[in-house]
Motif scaffolding. Structure first.
Motif, PDB file in Angstrom:
ATOM      1  N   THR A 110    -100.495  27.318  -1.314  1.00 30.88           N
ATOM      2  CA  THR A 110    -101.499  27.888  -2.207  1.00 30.88           C
ATOM      3  C   THR A 110    -101.087  29.303  -2.591  1.00 30.88           C
ATOM      4  O   THR A 110    -100.313  29.957  -1.886  1.00 30.88           O
ATOM      5  CB  THR A 110    -102.898  27.960  -1.556  1.00 30.88           C
ATOM      6  N   HIS A 111    -101.627  29.763  -3.722  1.00 28.26           N
ATOM      7  CA  HIS A 111    -101.529  31.168  -4.116  1.00 28.26           C
ATOM      8  C   HIS A 111    -102.950  31.722  -4.089  1.00 28.26           C
ATOM      9  O   HIS A 111    -103.758  31.403  -4.960  1.00 28.26           O
ATOM     10  CB  HIS A 111    -100.927  31.301  -5.509  1.00 28.26           C
ATOM     11  N   PRO A 112    -103.292  32.526  -3.088  1.00 31.98           N
ATOM     12  CA  PRO A 112    -104.679  32.963  -2.946  1.00 31.98           C
ATOM     13  C   PRO A 112    -105.181  33.854  -4.067  1.00 31.98           C
ATOM     14  O   PRO A 112    -106.393  33.990  -4.242  1.00 31.98           O
ATOM     15  CB  PRO A 112    -104.667  33.714  -1.611  1.00 31.98           C
ATOM     16  N   ARG A 113    -104.264  34.442  -4.851  1.00 33.16           N
ATOM     17  CA  ARG A 113    -104.688  35.393  -5.868  1.00 33.16           C
ATOM     18  C   ARG A 113    -104.280  35.012  -7.283  1.00 33.16           C
ATOM     19  O   ARG A 113    -104.360  35.853  -8.187  1.00 33.16           O
ATOM     20  CB  ARG A 113    -104.131  36.787  -5.531  1.00 33.16           C
ATOM     21  N   ALA A 114    -103.854  33.763  -7.509  1.00 35.29           N
ATOM     22  CA  ALA A 114    -103.333  33.476  -8.845  1.00 35.29           C
ATOM     23  C   ALA A 114    -103.419  32.009  -9.236  1.00 35.29           C
ATOM     24  O   ALA A 114    -103.245  31.121  -8.403  1.00 35.29           O
ATOM     25  CB  ALA A 114    -101.876  33.933  -8.953  1.00 35.29           C
ATOM     26  N   THR A 115    -103.676  31.800 -10.514  1.00 34.26           N
ATOM     27  CA  THR A 115    -103.439  30.513 -11.154  1.00 34.26           C
ATOM     28  C   THR A 115    -101.966  30.464 -11.560  1.00 34.26           C
ATOM     29  O   THR A 115    -101.373  31.492 -11.887  1.00 34.26           O
ATOM     30  CB  THR A 115    -104.338  30.366 -12.398  1.00 34.26           C
ATOM     31  N   VAL A 150    -100.589  23.068 -15.018  1.00 37.07           N
ATOM     32  CA  VAL A 150    -101.327  24.198 -14.460  1.00 37.07           C
ATOM     33  C   VAL A 150    -101.858  23.857 -13.071  1.00 37.07           C
ATOM     34  O   VAL A 150    -102.406  22.764 -12.863  1.00 37.07           O
ATOM     35  CB  VAL A 150    -102.504  24.595 -15.377  1.00 37.07           C
ATOM     36  N   PHE A 151    -101.712  24.809 -12.136  1.00 35.74           N
ATOM     37  CA  PHE A 151    -102.287  24.700 -10.800  1.00 35.74           C
ATOM     38  C   PHE A 151    -103.388  25.754 -10.678  1.00 35.74           C
ATOM     39  O   PHE A 151    -103.101  26.954 -10.693  1.00 35.74           O
ATOM     40  CB  PHE A 151    -101.224  24.935  -9.725  1.00 35.74           C
ATOM     41  N   PRO A 152    -104.655  25.333 -10.551  1.00 34.59           N
ATOM     42  CA  PRO A 152    -105.752  26.300 -10.480  1.00 34.59           C
ATOM     43  C   PRO A 152    -105.652  27.220  -9.265  1.00 34.59           C
ATOM     44  O   PRO A 152    -105.132  26.829  -8.215  1.00 34.59           O
ATOM     45  CB  PRO A 152    -107.005  25.416 -10.401  1.00 34.59           C
ATOM     46  N   VAL A 153    -106.162  28.419  -9.405  1.00 31.54           N
ATOM     47  CA  VAL A 153    -106.083  29.443  -8.366  1.00 31.54           C
ATOM     48  C   VAL A 153    -106.623  28.937  -7.037  1.00 31.54           C
ATOM     49  O   VAL A 153    -107.673  28.305  -6.968  1.00 31.54           O
ATOM     50  CB  VAL A 153    -106.827  30.723  -8.797  1.00 31.54           C
ATOM     51  N   GLY A 154    -105.851  29.173  -5.973  1.00 33.35           N
ATOM     52  CA  GLY A 154    -106.292  28.895  -4.626  1.00 33.35           C
ATOM     53  C   GLY A 154    -106.143  27.472  -4.147  1.00 33.35           C
ATOM     54  O   GLY A 154    -106.266  27.215  -2.938  1.00 33.35           O
ATOM     55  N   LEU A 155    -105.856  26.512  -5.042  1.00 35.63           N
ATOM     56  CA  LEU A 155    -105.786  25.120  -4.622  1.00 35.63           C
ATOM     57  C   LEU A 155    -104.395  24.774  -4.085  1.00 35.63           C
ATOM     58  O   LEU A 155    -103.377  25.278  -4.570  1.00 35.63           O
ATOM     59  CB  LEU A 155    -106.141  24.185  -5.779  1.00 35.63           C
ATOM     60  N   ILE A 156    -104.355  23.891  -3.088  1.00 36.46           N
ATOM     61  CA  ILE A 156    -103.085  23.426  -2.529  1.00 36.46           C
ATOM     62  C   ILE A 156    -102.348  22.614  -3.584  1.00 36.46           C
ATOM     63  O   ILE A 156    -102.934  21.727  -4.215  1.00 36.46           O
ATOM     64  CB  ILE A 156    -103.328  22.576  -1.271  1.00 36.46           C
ATOM     65  N   SER A 175    -101.110  37.090 -11.381  1.00 35.35           N
ATOM     66  CA  SER A 175    -101.239  38.221 -10.475  1.00 35.35           C
ATOM     67  C   SER A 175     -99.881  38.887 -10.330  1.00 35.35           C
ATOM     68  O   SER A 175     -98.850  38.207 -10.366  1.00 35.35           O
ATOM     69  CB  SER A 175    -101.739  37.779  -9.095  1.00 35.35           C
ATOM     70  N   GLN A 176     -99.883  40.199 -10.175  1.00 34.31           N
ATOM     71  CA  GLN A 176     -98.623  40.900  -9.926  1.00 34.31           C
ATOM     72  C   GLN A 176     -98.081  40.581  -8.544  1.00 34.31           C
ATOM     73  O   GLN A 176     -96.890  40.743  -8.283  1.00 34.31           O
ATOM     74  CB  GLN A 176     -98.833  42.403 -10.042  1.00 34.31           C
ATOM     75  N   ASN A 177     -98.951  40.112  -7.648  1.00 30.87           N
ATOM     76  CA  ASN A 177     -98.565  39.779  -6.277  1.00 30.87           C
ATOM     77  C   ASN A 177     -99.428  38.603  -5.826  1.00 30.87           C
ATOM     78  O   ASN A 177    -100.387  38.780  -5.070  1.00 30.87           O
ATOM     79  CB  ASN A 177     -98.757  40.993  -5.356  1.00 30.87           C
ATOM     80  N   PRO A 178     -99.106  37.386  -6.293  1.00 28.22           N
ATOM     81  CA  PRO A 178     -99.993  36.241  -6.092  1.00 28.22           C
ATOM     82  C   PRO A 178    -100.140  35.786  -4.650  1.00 28.22           C
ATOM     83  O   PRO A 178    -101.132  35.163  -4.293  1.00 28.22           O
ATOM     84  CB  PRO A 178     -99.356  35.143  -6.935  1.00 28.22           C
TER      85      PRO A 178
END
Length: 217
Positions: A110-115, A150-156, A175-178
C-alpha cells in the motif's frame, strides 16, 4: 431556517477541510526546494534558501536505465520522489519506474499517502487491488503496452508480469513522499517480531508455520 443553514455550512466546511487535508499540503510560494541538511523537523522538509536554488534541484537522470530484476520477487522499483528531486517538496507528486522479470511481481503493498496511476511501457501485466473491509473485493485487469490503471490511495495492490519477456511500467503518485508498506515484509519481518500466537490466530494457522515464514524475512 437559520439554524439549518448554519448546520449545512458547518458540514460543508468539514467536508471541504477533509478533502483539502487528503493530500500533501499545497505550496504557498513558487517552490520550496527541500533542504535535507536542516536540523528543523516539520511535516515535510524545510525550504532551501531560494537564492541558492538551481536547476539540478528539479532534475533527475537515469529513468531510462533498466534495473536488475534478479531479486526475490523478480522486480525492481526505481523511485523518483522528494529524496531524488528536492524540488518536489510541497508539490504533491512523484513517480517510480518498475522493472519486472518474466513472471516477476511487485508484491502486495500500500501507499498510505498517495493514489497511484500506472502506465505499461513494455510487456503484459496482471494488476489488481483489494477493497477495504468487510467486502475485501479483488479487482483485477490485464494490461498491455500503453494501458493505464489506477490504484486508490491506501488500498493493497500488486502487479505481476504474466509474459515471457521483461516488462516495464511507470507510475505517478499523488504525494512527494507516498510511502510504501509491503504487506509480507511488514507482517512477517517487523522488528521485533509480532508474537507468533497473534499471527497464528490472525492467519488461522499454527505458530510453527508462522515461525518458518518469519525466518524468511
Amino acid at each position: 431556517m437559520a439554524s439549518q443553514l448554519l448546520i449545512f455550512s458547518a458540514l460543508f466546511l468539514l467536508i471541504s477541510l477533509s478533502i483539502c487535508f487528503a493530500s500533501d499540503p499545497s505550496p504557498l510560494q513558487d517552490f520550496c526546494v527541500a533542504d535535507p541538511n536542516s536540523p528543523v523537523k516539520v511535516n515535510g522538509l524545510v525550504c532551501k534558501n531560494p537564492n541558492l536554488v538551481e536547476a539540478n534541484d528539479f532534475f533527475f537522470s537515469g529513468l531510462h536505465v533498466a534495473k536488475d530484476t534478479n531479486t526475490p520477487t523478480g522486480s525492481q522499483v526505481t523511485p523518483v520522489n522528494v529524496v531524488q528531486i528536492p524540488g518536489l517538496n510541497t508539490l504533491g507528486i512523484s513517480l517510480v519506474r518498475i522493472d519486472y522479470a518474466p513472471w516477476g511481481i511487485n508484491a502486495p503493498h500500500t501507499h498510505p499517502r498517495a493514489t497511484e496511476i500506472l502506465t505499461v511501457l513494455e510487456g503484459k501485466l496482471l494488476v489488481g487491488f483489494i477493497t477495504s473491509n468487510p467486502e475485501n473485493r479483488l479487482i483485477t485487469k490485464t494490461l498491455r503496452k500503453g494501458d493505464v490503471f489506477v490504484f486508490p490511495v491506501g488500498l493493497i495492490h500488486f502487479q505481476q508480469n504474466i509474459g515471457h519477456h521483461r516488462a516495464v511500467a511507470i507510475a505517478a503518485l499523488s504525494s512527494q513522499n507516498p510511502g510504501v508498506i509491503t504487506i509480507a515484509n511488514a507482517v512477517f519481518g517487523s522488528k521485533p517480531d509480532i508474537p507468533t500466537d497473534i499471527l497464528a490466530k490472525a492467519f488461522q494457522t499454527d505458530p510453527a508455520t508462522i515461525t518458518k515464514i518469519q525466518a524468511k524475512f
